[in-house]
Scaffold this active site. Structure first.
Site, short mmCIF file in Angstrom:
data_model
loop_
_atom_site.label_atom_id
_atom_site.label_comp_id
_atom_site.label_asym_id
_atom_site.label_seq_id
_atom_site.Cartn_x
_atom_site.Cartn_y
_atom_site.Cartn_z
N ASP A 153 63.43 51.39 48.44
CA ASP A 153 63.20 52.70 49.03
C ASP A 153 61.76 52.72 49.56
O ASP A 153 60.97 51.81 49.26
CB ASP A 153 63.43 53.77 47.97
N ASP A 155 59.24 56.02 50.28
CA ASP A 155 58.39 56.98 49.57
C ASP A 155 58.54 56.85 48.06
O ASP A 155 59.65 56.79 47.54
CB ASP A 155 58.74 58.41 49.99
N ASP A 161 54.30 59.45 48.17
CA ASP A 161 55.09 60.36 48.98
C ASP A 161 54.32 60.81 50.21
O ASP A 161 53.23 61.37 50.11
CB ASP A 161 55.49 61.58 48.13
N THR A 189 65.23 53.13 54.03
CA THR A 189 64.53 54.41 53.95
C THR A 189 65.32 55.52 54.63
O THR A 189 66.11 55.27 55.53
CB THR A 189 63.14 54.30 54.60
N ASP A 377 61.94 68.61 51.94
CA ASP A 377 62.74 68.90 53.11
C ASP A 377 64.20 68.60 52.78
O ASP A 377 64.50 68.05 51.73
CB ASP A 377 62.28 68.08 54.32
N LYS A 385 72.71 55.43 51.30
CA LYS A 385 72.07 54.14 50.99
C LYS A 385 73.04 53.08 50.49
O LYS A 385 72.71 51.89 50.54
CB LYS A 385 70.94 54.35 49.99
N ASP A 409 63.34 55.34 43.48
CA ASP A 409 62.87 56.35 42.53
C ASP A 409 63.81 57.53 42.41
O ASP A 409 63.72 58.31 41.46
CB ASP A 409 61.50 56.87 42.96
#
Length: 451
Positions: A153, A155, A161, A189, A377, A385, A409
């Site tokens: 991933d 962020d 972040d 991502t 958001d 994913k 995460d």
């Protein structure tokens, strides 16, 4: 009348990982019975050391027993009776394991790092069990078939972040090491950019270091790819490009039923999602902007503001409900994901049961992922994913899930888009870029010990 969505939100059952909670509960018994919180450290050092040794043994026995249950569950899956294992009865939400998990060995390692058995006031925690499972997964990968692909991933996994991957990041030498070992690397991502420049801005540190690294061959450099928009845009490393990346046409990597998704249906679904998002903005008076993309639509706060968790979750649940009840939503399976809710997971699995080797179903389907990729958001993406990881596997020639590791995460909280990667590969659950560094160093140590 109280709706199912409001009940689930109130109970927050989707915020718990049932397997980790179950293991944590098992460990609570020896902690309660054998800890010595009233002992004086200086006067009872010998006694406390003996208690710690005894507690370690009891914890280790529990992990040995759980390891046997996991192996039995895997054996049931291999024999086509996945729902009949004892572990499935004890933890109904438990999913598919692509490798064995060496829990006893992993506990011994983490106990040396975290001194879990020596604690007298703090019982084994969620994070303790999470890290033990990570170690057990690394051992399972190296002990069995070996590792061929690692996906990350962005962020909170590779960088903080909203930040970028700078050249001084400690994770970069670890990624370079993976490439030198012949392991493929994919960055999967939620950021859905259609051009290389935006990804270069995010990943410039890594891409420039790769270009200048004299100990990397061209073949090793070509083993880095970036999958954007969860599963919608693929880019490969290209040293000749000014942005170090080149777009890969969809026909070169799209898998199975993804090729059957009709543009008309995609547009219709995103129109419904956008309308629902705008209704939420008006109803909740959200200070956000609406952004429509080719294969996504979402809202993000204006002027770098912050939205409350309740506002975000209400928006996610409303959009999920609206899309699900639409004609196109009922005609095509989709995944509207907001954490680990039993309903959301079961709705997905009814159409896409986890398999050791992915085989696309005969009937065409479409998936939608509703997530909070940056934590502030809400975006509706076509795909998720699990498809992104599968596409990476396909691009590199069909790498097996048991030889793939996804590091992320977001496996628990609302918008936990990494959760779906569990359907396509083994996973490691980290909580910060620093933990990613520790995980990759641990992997390197295990590889050297078992070489």
């Amino acid at each position: 009348m109280t709706t199912r969505y409001r009940v689930e939100y109130a109970l927050k059952s989707h915020r718990r990982d049932q397997l980790i909670e179950w293991i944590k509960g098992l460990l609570a018994v020896p902690f309660v019975l054998h800890s010595q919180p009233t002992a004086v450290q200086e006067e009872d050092a010998t006694k406390l050391a003996a208690v710690a040794h005894d507690t370690h043994q009891r914890y280790a026995e529990i992990f040995s027993d759980v390891e046997r249950l996991l192996n039995d569950h895997i054996d049931h899956e291999l024999s086509g009776a996945a729902g009949k294992s004892k572990l499935k009865l004890l933890v109904p939400t438990v999913g598919t394991f692509f490798t064995r998990l060496y829990l006893r060995e992993a506990f011994d390692y983490q106990d040396r790092q975290r001194f879990i058995s020596r604690r007298r006031f703090v019982a084994p925690s969620f994070n303790d069990v999470r890290l033990i499972l990570n170690s057990a997964q690394l051992l399972g990968l190296v002990h069995t078939k070996g590792l061929e692909l690692v996906t990350f991933d962005g962020d909170v996994t590779l960088y903080d972040d909203g930040a970028n991957l700078n050249a001084d990041s400690p994770v970069i030498p670890r990624i370079i090491r993976l490439l030198q070992q012949g392991i493929k690397v994919g960055i999967v991502t939620a950021a859905g950019y259609t051009d290389e420049a935006k990804y270069y801005e995010r990943l410039q540190g890594l891409l420039d270091v790769m270009r200048d690294a004299s100990d990397l061959t061209d073949e090793q450099r070509s083993a880095l790819i970036v999958m954007g928009g969860e599963s919608n845009y693929l880019f490969r490393y290209d040293a000749s490009s000014p942005h170090r990346l080149t777009y890969v046409p969809r026909e070169n990597w799209v898998i199975g039923e993804m090729a059957t998704w009709e543009e008309e249906d995609i547009t219709q679904l995103l129109n419904i999602a956008e309308s629902s998002l705008r209704a939420c903005v008006a109803n909740l008076n959200l200070p956000v902007s609406v952004l429509r993309k080719d294969r996504a639509v979402g809202v993000f706060p204006k002027n770098r503001g912050r939205l409350s968790r309740e506002q975000l979750e209400e928006t996610v649940l409303v959009v999920q409900n609206t899309v699900e009840r639409s004609q196109v939503g009922s005609r095509l399976p989709f995944c509207a994901f907001n954490g680990c809710s039993p309903f959301f997971v079961s709705h997905y699995l009814r159409h896409h049961p986890p398999r050791r080797k992915y085989k696309p179903p005969i009937q065409p389907c479409m998936l939608i992922s509703i997530t909070q990729p940056g934590g502030n958001d809400v975006f509706v993406d076509i795909g998720d994913k699990s498809w992104g990881v599968r596409a990476c596997q396909q691009y590199f020639g069909g790498i097996d899930p048991s030889r793939t590791l996804h590091v992320g995460d977001q496996f628990l909280s609302a918008g936990a888009n990494d959760f779906k990667a569990r359907l396509a590969s083994t996973t490691a659950w980290i909580a910060s870029p620093a933990e990613t560094v520790q995980l990759l160093d641990e992997l390197d140590t295990i590889q050297k010990v078992l070489a």
